[in-house]
Write an enzyme that holds these catalytic residues in place. Structure first.
Site, PDB file in Angstrom:
ATOM      1  N   LYS A  58      31.363  33.446 -52.617  1.00  0.00           N
ATOM      2  CA  LYS A  58      30.003  32.899 -52.503  1.00  0.00           C
ATOM      3  C   LYS A  58      29.460  32.662 -53.911  1.00  0.00           C
ATOM      4  O   LYS A  58      29.761  33.435 -54.835  1.00  0.00           O
ATOM      5  CB  LYS A  58      29.138  33.905 -51.723  1.00  0.00           C
ATOM      6  N   SER A 133      22.927  33.177 -44.983  1.00  0.00           N
ATOM      7  CA  SER A 133      22.999  32.365 -46.174  1.00  0.00           C
ATOM      8  C   SER A 133      24.427  32.104 -46.642  1.00  0.00           C
ATOM      9  O   SER A 133      24.650  31.186 -47.416  1.00  0.00           O
ATOM     10  CB  SER A 133      22.223  33.038 -47.312  1.00  0.00           C
ATOM     11  N   SER A 157      23.262  37.747 -43.284  1.00  0.00           N
ATOM     12  CA  SER A 157      23.819  36.542 -43.893  1.00  0.00           C
ATOM     13  C   SER A 157      25.331  36.408 -43.879  1.00  0.00           C
ATOM     14  O   SER A 157      25.851  35.355 -44.226  1.00  0.00           O
ATOM     15  CB  SER A 157      23.354  36.428 -45.337  1.00  0.00           C
TER      16      SER A 157
HETATM   17  N1  GLN Z   1      17.959  35.133 -43.003  1.00  0.00           N
HETATM   18  C1  GLN Z   1      17.601  36.291 -43.754  1.00  0.00           C
HETATM   19  C2  GLN Z   1      16.677  35.887 -44.877  1.00  0.00           C
HETATM   20  O1  GLN Z   1      16.291  34.783 -44.905  1.00  0.00           O
HETATM   21  C3  GLN Z   1      18.827  36.983 -44.253  1.00  0.00           C
HETATM   22  C4  GLN Z   1      19.336  36.537 -45.563  1.00  0.00           C
HETATM   23  C5  GLN Z   1      20.503  37.357 -46.074  1.00  0.00           C
HETATM   24  O2  GLN Z   1      21.068  38.210 -45.388  1.00  0.00           O
HETATM   25  N2  GLN Z   1      20.853  37.122 -47.344  1.00  0.00           N
HETATM   26  O3  GLN Z   1      16.306  36.641 -45.714  1.00  0.00           O
END
Ligand code: GLN
Length: 468
Positions: A58, A133, A157
């Protein structure tokens, strides 16, 4: 995997993976930067658990000499001068990084629509999102270009995109994997996670990634277990708690049916499967509690992205104006909105009633889950109500239980720090949907074992939508 070191074989495998990754990127926009593997090939070890395996990282994982943008304009020219600890560990195990993957800007988001290079598309249906994400990492494993990719998980995410893309997504216990060199989001919730297409690969990967790192004070001293040697899908007598509030919030009949069949099969394999309910008010508080903690911590963590210490600089007449101009140009609107919420929660006059209060509610939720897992080996629920949403899908009722609980229950894994994993449980209209399991702290072995049993039931090991 390669048992014996043979550089020619490794080279062939890596170039084949690069061809597929390029194709995957053309179709799904899952890659930010391709990595020239020659130096890694020249210096790779002659043995290791991931010898010669092409992998993806990532783009919030710091890679020495290789651009690391976290898909934010503010980091567009950031080239780290060091490798994250996990990058070193993967290199030592013989893995070869071939690319950095698309993600929501600074890992804030669940759609991959907020990336500065544009959305990552779902390999199963390109009119749908990959989820976020860590969408790029999920998509590139689903496309078969690589068998392993690193993600990060602060709310869900890794586990949500894993569900949408039909792969295995693992978030181990907080502290199990070093976070040194990962661009932070919310330090009390951030976890390194990863994607594979089989539970066996997932169990080997944790052996490579886990372990104490003095550079990360939150990393655990606990010994790393031999997860793959001890992998055992015999779940007779294992106690599995069905997350009833999530089940009750499901509106998709096909999801209910697939999940119901899976539960029946787990019972048939000898597991004790029972329903467990949690306090509904507490569960409805998951999302607001998460947003306060995550946004407050993110605001503090990203105060260094000011165009002076870090970040692309925009001119201004004084230091303050430089910072304002740099941050205005450097961040997307979602990030700026979250910083407003975070700053508000951290104001001296608000801190007690917002940030501290959210921490107290978090503790109550953790206690509830802990009480359940004192009596059960694992908590199980669908990872989502539905398959991946369409790219332009904005039609959700954000006050419904379906949204507040069903779509966000995996945040519990971040509140508690307990190990949590999503793996495919079925397909609806040709698109995958995942099941999520959460176990006790540092009990990754049970999580993998129950996962292996689910994999046998579904027959969805190595599910992929292979690029030609
Ligand atoms: N969707 C969640 C957020 O917007 C989780 C993001 C994540 O796990 N990095 O914060």
């Amino acid at each position: 995997m390669f048992k014996d070191y043979n550089l020619e074989n490794v080279k062939a495998k890596v170039s084949e993976a690069l061809v597929k990754a390029k194709k995957s990127n053309e179709l799904y926009n899952d890659v930010v930067t391709f990595v020239d593997p020659s130096e890694q090939l020249a210096t790779m070890p002659k043995s290791g658990k991931m010898l010669g395996i092409p992998i993806a990282l990532k783009d919030n994982v710091c890679t020495k000499g290789i651009k690391t943008t976290a898909c934010s304009n503010i980091l567009n020219d950031y080239v780290p001068i060091y490798d994250a600890t996990i990058v070193k560990k993967l290199k030592d195990a013989g893995a070869i990084t071939i690319c950095k993957t698309n993600m929501d800007e600074l890992a804030m988001g669940g759609t991959n629509l907020t990336s500065n290079i544009g959305a990552c598309l779902n390999p199963w249906d390109t009119s749908r999102m990959s989820g976020g994400s860590s969408g790029g990492s999920a998509a590139i494993v689903a496309s078969g270009a690589v068998d392993f990719a690193i993600g990060s998980d602060t709310g869900d995410s890794v586990r949500k995109p894993a569900s949408y893309c039909g792969v295995v997504g693992v978030k181990p216990t907080y502290g199990r994997i070093s976070r040194y060199g990962i661009i932070p989001y919310s330090s009390s919730l951030d976890h390194v996670g990863y994607f594979t297409r089989s539970i066996y690969d997932a169990s080997v990967a944790l052996e490579v990634l886990a372990g104490r790192d003095d550079l990360d004070m939150t990393s655990s001293n606990r010994e790393v277990e031999a997860y793959s040697d001890n992998l055992n899908s015999d779940i007779r007598g294992k106690k599995i708690a069905i997350f009833k509030n999530v089940y009750d919030g499901l509106t998709n009949e096909q999801t209910k049916e697939i999940f119901g069949k899976l539960l029946a099969n787990l019972k048939a394999k000898g597991a004790i499967v029972e329903e467990v309910s949690f306090d509904e008010q507490l569960l409805k508080a998951i999302l607001p509690t998460y947003y306060l903690i995550a946004n407050c911590e993110a605001t503090a963590n990203h105060s260094n992205l000011d165009g002076i210490r870090f970040g692309v600089r925009k001119d201004g007449k004084d230091v303050e104006e430089i910072m304002i101009n740099s941050r205005t140009a450097g961040f997307g609107s979602l990030i700026r909105k979250r910083f407003v919420i975070g700053s508000y929660g951290l104001f001296v006059e608000n801190q007690e009633k917002l940030f501290r209060q959210a921490q107290r509610v978090r503790r109550l939720i953790v206690e509830e889950v802990k009480r359940c897992l004192d009596n059960y080996d694992c908590l199980i629920a669908p990872a989502s109500n539905d398959i991946a949403p369409k790219l332009d899908d904005h039609g959700r009722d954000e006050l419904s239980n379906e949204y507040l609980i069903v779509e966000n229950h995996m945040i519990i894994g971040n509140f508690t720090g307990y190990p949590s994993m999503t793996l495919p449980m079925g397909l609806i209209d040709g698109c995958p949907i995942g099941v999520n399991i959460t176990c006790r702290a540092f009990d990754e072995q049970t999580m993998f074992n129950i996962g292996a049993s689910i994999e046998e039931i579904t027959g969805l090991k190595d599910l992929k939508k292979e690029v030609a």
